[in-house]
Motif scaffolding. Structure first.
Motif, PDB file in Angstrom:
ATOM      1  N   ILE A   1       0.995  -1.087  -0.125  1.00 52.00           N
ATOM      2  CA  ILE A   1       0.164  -0.178   0.227  1.00 52.00           C
ATOM      3  C   ILE A   1       0.657   1.066   0.462  1.00 52.00           C
ATOM      4  N   LEU A   2       0.172   2.456  -0.588  1.00 53.31           N
ATOM      5  CA  LEU A   2       1.186   3.259  -0.530  1.00 53.31           C
ATOM      6  C   LEU A   2       0.873   4.322   0.515  1.00 53.31           C
ATOM      7  N   VAL A   3       1.717   4.618   1.279  1.00 51.71           N
ATOM      8  CA  VAL A   3       1.803   5.701   2.622  1.00 51.71           C
ATOM      9  C   VAL A   3       2.218   7.111   1.804  1.00 51.71           C
ATOM     10  N   HIS A   4       1.905   7.786   1.794  1.00 50.61           N
ATOM     11  CA  HIS A   4       2.326   9.576   1.740  1.00 50.61           C
ATOM     12  C   HIS A   4       2.916   9.328   0.422  1.00 50.61           C
ATOM     13  N   GLY A   5       3.076   7.990  -0.426  1.00 47.08           N
ATOM     14  CA  GLY A   5       3.843   8.183  -1.892  1.00 47.08           C
ATOM     15  C   GLY A   5       5.105   7.315  -1.717  1.00 47.08           C
ATOM     16  N   VAL A   6       4.946   6.306  -0.413  1.00 47.27           N
ATOM     17  CA  VAL A   6       6.148   5.764  -0.041  1.00 47.27           C
ATOM     18  C   VAL A   6       5.164   4.102  -0.174  1.00 47.27           C
ATOM     19  N   LYS A   7       5.546   3.092  -0.645  1.00 44.33           N
ATOM     20  CA  LYS A   7       5.469   1.740  -0.688  1.00 44.33           C
ATOM     21  C   LYS A   7       5.357   0.902   0.035  1.00 44.33           C
ATOM     22  N   LYS A   8       4.607   0.297   1.133  1.00 41.73           N
ATOM     23  CA  LYS A   8       5.201  -0.369   2.301  1.00 41.73           C
ATOM     24  C   LYS A   8       3.960  -1.590   2.310  1.00 41.73           C
ATOM     25  N   THR A   9       4.295  -2.600   2.594  1.00 42.83           N
ATOM     26  CA  THR A   9       3.815  -4.040   2.909  1.00 42.83           C
ATOM     27  C   THR A   9       3.424  -4.209   4.246  1.00 42.83           C
ATOM     28  N   PHE A  10       2.140  -4.838   3.282  1.00 42.62           N
ATOM     29  CA  PHE A  10       1.640  -4.711   5.209  1.00 42.62           C
ATOM     30  C   PHE A  10       0.895  -6.184   5.478  1.00 42.62           C
ATOM     31  N   LYS A  11       0.901  -6.840   6.804  1.00 43.45           N
ATOM     32  CA  LYS A  11       0.216  -8.049   6.936  1.00 43.45           C
ATOM     33  C   LYS A  11      -0.891  -7.953   6.416  1.00 43.45           C
ATOM     34  N   ALA A  12      -1.734  -8.891   5.969  1.00 40.23           N
ATOM     35  CA  ALA A  12      -3.429  -8.852   5.648  1.00 40.23           C
ATOM     36  C   ALA A  12      -3.585 -10.451   5.647  1.00 40.23           C
ATOM     37  N   LYS A  13      -4.655 -10.114   5.161  1.00 39.14           N
ATOM     38  CA  LYS A  13      -5.137 -11.891   5.014  1.00 39.14           C
ATOM     39  C   LYS A  13      -5.474 -12.679   3.766  1.00 39.14           C
ATOM     40  N   PRO A  14      -5.548 -13.460   3.632  1.00 45.23           N
ATOM     41  CA  PRO A  14      -5.714 -14.556   2.195  1.00 45.23           C
ATOM     42  C   PRO A  14      -6.907 -14.630   1.845  1.00 45.23           C
ATOM     43  N   PRO A  15      -7.546 -15.010   0.367  1.00 49.13           N
ATOM     44  CA  PRO A  15      -9.250 -14.856   0.379  1.00 49.13           C
ATOM     45  C   PRO A  15      -9.452 -15.711   0.675  1.00 49.13           C
ATOM     46  N   ARG A  16     -11.049 -15.739   1.430  1.00 45.50           N
ATOM     47  CA  ARG A  16     -11.604 -17.158   1.673  1.00 45.50           C
ATOM     48  C   ARG A  16     -12.362 -17.812   0.057  1.00 45.50           C
ATOM     49  N   ARG A  17     -12.724 -17.071  -0.695  1.00 48.40           N
ATOM     50  CA  ARG A  17     -13.172 -17.630  -1.888  1.00 48.40           C
ATOM     51  C   ARG A  17     -12.413 -16.773  -3.196  1.00 48.40           C
ATOM     52  N   ILE A  18     -11.878 -17.205  -4.268  1.00 49.40           N
ATOM     53  CA  ILE A  18     -11.427 -16.661  -5.226  1.00 49.40           C
ATOM     54  C   ILE A  18     -12.808 -17.053  -6.233  1.00 49.40           C
ATOM     55  N   PHE A  19     -12.956 -16.586  -6.989  1.00 47.72           N
ATOM     56  CA  PHE A  19     -14.073 -16.891  -7.836  1.00 47.72           C
ATOM     57  C   PHE A  19     -13.126 -16.491  -9.387  1.00 47.72           C
ATOM     58  N   LEU A  20     -13.114 -17.528  -9.773  1.00 50.43           N
ATOM     59  CA  LEU A  20     -12.115 -17.659 -11.559  1.00 50.43           C
ATOM     60  C   LEU A  20     -13.565 -17.418 -12.478  1.00 50.43           C
ATOM     61  N   ASP A  21     -13.744 -16.756 -13.462  1.00 47.20           N
ATOM     62  CA  ASP A  21     -14.445 -16.117 -14.621  1.00 47.20           C
ATOM     63  C   ASP A  21     -14.003 -16.481 -15.338  1.00 47.20           C
ATOM     64  N   THR A  22     -13.685 -18.227 -16.159  1.00 43.41           N
ATOM     65  CA  THR A  22     -12.696 -18.390 -17.661  1.00 43.41           C
ATOM     66  C   THR A  22     -12.935 -16.990 -18.687  1.00 43.41           C
ATOM     67  N   GLU A  23     -14.061 -16.190 -18.838  1.00 41.48           N
ATOM     68  CA  GLU A  23     -14.373 -15.883 -19.740  1.00 41.48           C
ATOM     69  C   GLU A  23     -14.093 -14.193 -19.546  1.00 41.48           C
ATOM     70  N   ILE A  24     -13.514 -13.389 -18.529  1.00 35.06           N
ATOM     71  CA  ILE A  24     -13.374 -12.487 -18.090  1.00 35.06           C
ATOM     72  C   ILE A  24     -12.073 -12.274 -17.459  1.00 35.06           C
ATOM     73  N   LEU A  25     -11.117 -13.248 -17.714  1.00 34.95           N
ATOM     74  CA  LEU A  25     -10.186 -13.725 -17.424  1.00 34.95           C
ATOM     75  C   LEU A  25      -9.186 -13.585 -18.956  1.00 34.95           C
ATOM     76  N   LYS A  26     -10.118 -14.351 -19.913  1.00 33.21           N
ATOM     77  CA  LYS A  26      -9.478 -14.630 -20.712  1.00 33.21           C
ATOM     78  C   LYS A  26      -9.191 -12.129 -21.811  1.00 33.21           C
ATOM     79  N   ASN A  27     -10.090 -11.926 -20.864  1.00 36.40           N
ATOM     80  CA  ASN A  27     -10.554 -10.765 -21.952  1.00 36.40           C
ATOM     81  C   ASN A  27     -10.166  -9.608 -20.760  1.00 36.40           C
ATOM     82  N   ALA A  28      -8.953 -10.033 -20.427  1.00 36.98           N
ATOM     83  CA  ALA A  28      -8.466  -8.829 -20.064  1.00 36.98           C
ATOM     84  C   ALA A  28      -7.739  -7.849 -20.576  1.00 36.98           C
TER      85      ALA A  28
END
Ligand SMILES: [Zn+2]
Ligand SMILES: [Zn+2]
Length: 409
Positions: free
Chosen positions: A131-158
């Motif tokens: 996350i950028l804090v006053h323009g400086v990139k800092k890496t914070f502890k956060a959490k993994p997702p509970r679910r990841i929804f993958l829709d190939t139709e969306i992904l391939k049209n990126a």
């Protein structure tokens, strides 16, 4: 190994650690199902992703940025404020929105699931948020997702550049592995082989299928997505980014910081990583083929002067402090060559083709050769992580390498 075989596992590893891999439900769905299975969730979108999935307007937070939304603390705060009334946040986006949501959910103890809209980075399965804090990139502890929804139709049209970037970010893992093996041998750094074993086959598949990724073929895009998800899990397994990031990410990071310093949007992450991967490959070519470049001094004063041409004084001071404290060992080049030869022979031909496909030479021209040369000789200053560029530094060939590598483009 496929990503679904990894999640939720407890592994007593040969590295001496017990790895607890978080439970994440990875669901292949069409995006509309996301809405029906997330009844008390707030959806986070930006102007590019708002139209991809039809979500109830009253449960949607649109972050707008003039050109591109950035993962800033302001955006995290804005998200937290709205999230208080919900149980979960579901970002519909790529790396940036996912990072904002992941950190906001972590700070106020809410659930977090995600809908990746591009196979562009390995951040979806990670547990940290830059996350950028006053323009400086800092890496914070956060959490993994509970679910990841993958829709190939969306992904391939990126966006096409996000597909290129995804290949760039996954290509990096070959360099990351080699740098890590050498660091283990010459600095005694901890090494885990499991996080290479679980990735190496899918990585090879991705590199081979790059042309099909760029043609937006379903199967190829799915394989790329899989590789990125495994790579993100590898960082979670080990507890840091070592399995996913070596010299190439330091080059990328320096490019990104330079753009931010100038108040400009950097190219997509994986694109600068691809440039870094090109550079690191050339460094390994020198070692494997025994090519000798002229030895040249690159004094601390010269380093400082060049850093000051790019960054403000405070940052330069911080970088130099890191560099001075870094212990760069003397490396037995013959021993190094033997240790990496297998991976080199197996992966470099594929890497070369993949980088060619995504147009790495154009990326370098866009960046500018002179700027790249400078970044190549400075990037081992910014982080206490041993990489192939440190070997060149200790050989006193880093400076001549930085000029040589841009002639190889
Ligand atoms: Zn990356
Ligand atoms: Zn391990």
């Amino acid at each position: 190994m496929r990503v679904k075989d990894l999640v939720g596992k407890r592994i007593e590893c040969t590295c001496g650690k017990v790895h607890e891999i978080p439970r994440i439900d990875i669901l292949l769905v069409c995006a509309e199902e996301v809405v029906s299975s997330s009844t008390n969730a707030l959806f986070l979108v930006d102007e590019n992703t708002a139209s991809l999935v039809e979500v109830p307007r009253e449960r949607c937070l649109l972050l707008d940025g003039s050109e591109r939304v950035l993962a800033t603390m302001e955006n995290v705060e804005k998200t937290m404020e709205k999230l208080r009334d919900y149980e979960e946040i579901v970002p519909i986006g790529s790396g940036t929105l996912t990072d904002i949501a992941r950190y906001a959910a972590f700070l106020i103890g809410k659930d977090f699931s995600c809908v990746p809209t591009a196979p562009s980075v390995d951040a979806y399965t990670s547990t940290v948020a830059p996350i950028l804090v006053h323009g400086v990139k800092k890496t914070f502890k956060a959490k993994p997702p509970r679910r990841i929804f993958l829709d190939t139709e969306i992904l391939k049209n990126a966006l096409f550049d996000l597909l290129r970037a995804g290949v760039g970010d996954i290509a990096a893992k070959v360099i990351a592995r080699m740098d890590w093996v050498l660091s283990n041998a010459f600095t005694g750094e901890y090494l885990c082989d499991f996080v290479w074993e679980d990735l190496k086959d899918v990585l090879k598949e991705v590199l081979k299928s790059t042309p099909n990724v760029l043609k937006r073929e379903e199967k190829a895009v799915e394989v790329l997505t899989e590789g990125l998800l495994v790579s993100g899990l590898n960082m979670t397994i080990v507890g840091n980014s070592r399995p996913a990031s070596g010299a190439e990410h330091m080059v990328s990071h320096m490019v990104e910081m330079y753009y931010e310093e100038k108040g400009k949007f950097p190219p997509f992450h994986g694109l600068t990583v691809a440039v870094g991967t090109f550079v690191a490959m050339k460094a390994y070519e020198l070692i494997v083929n025994g090519i000798e470049l002229p030895k040249e001094d690159f004094s601390l004063a010269e380093r400082e002067r060049e850093l000051k041409e790019m960054f403000e004084e405070e940052k330069v001071r911080e970088f130099l402090k890191t560099y001075k404290e870094k212990k760069i060992p003397k490396v037995d080049l013959n021993k190094a060559r033997k240790m990496i030869l297998n991976v080199y022979e197996e992966y470099f031909p594929l890497l070369e083709d993949a980088l060619e496909e995504i147009g790495v030479r154009d990326l370098i021209e866009d960046l500018g050769r002179e700027l790249l040369a400078k970044i190549v000789r400075l990037s081992n200053t910014i982080r206490d992580r041993f990489t192939v560029l440190d070997i060149l530094d200790s050989e006193r060939t880093l400076k001549s390498f930085s000029e040589w590598v841009i002639q190889q483009v």
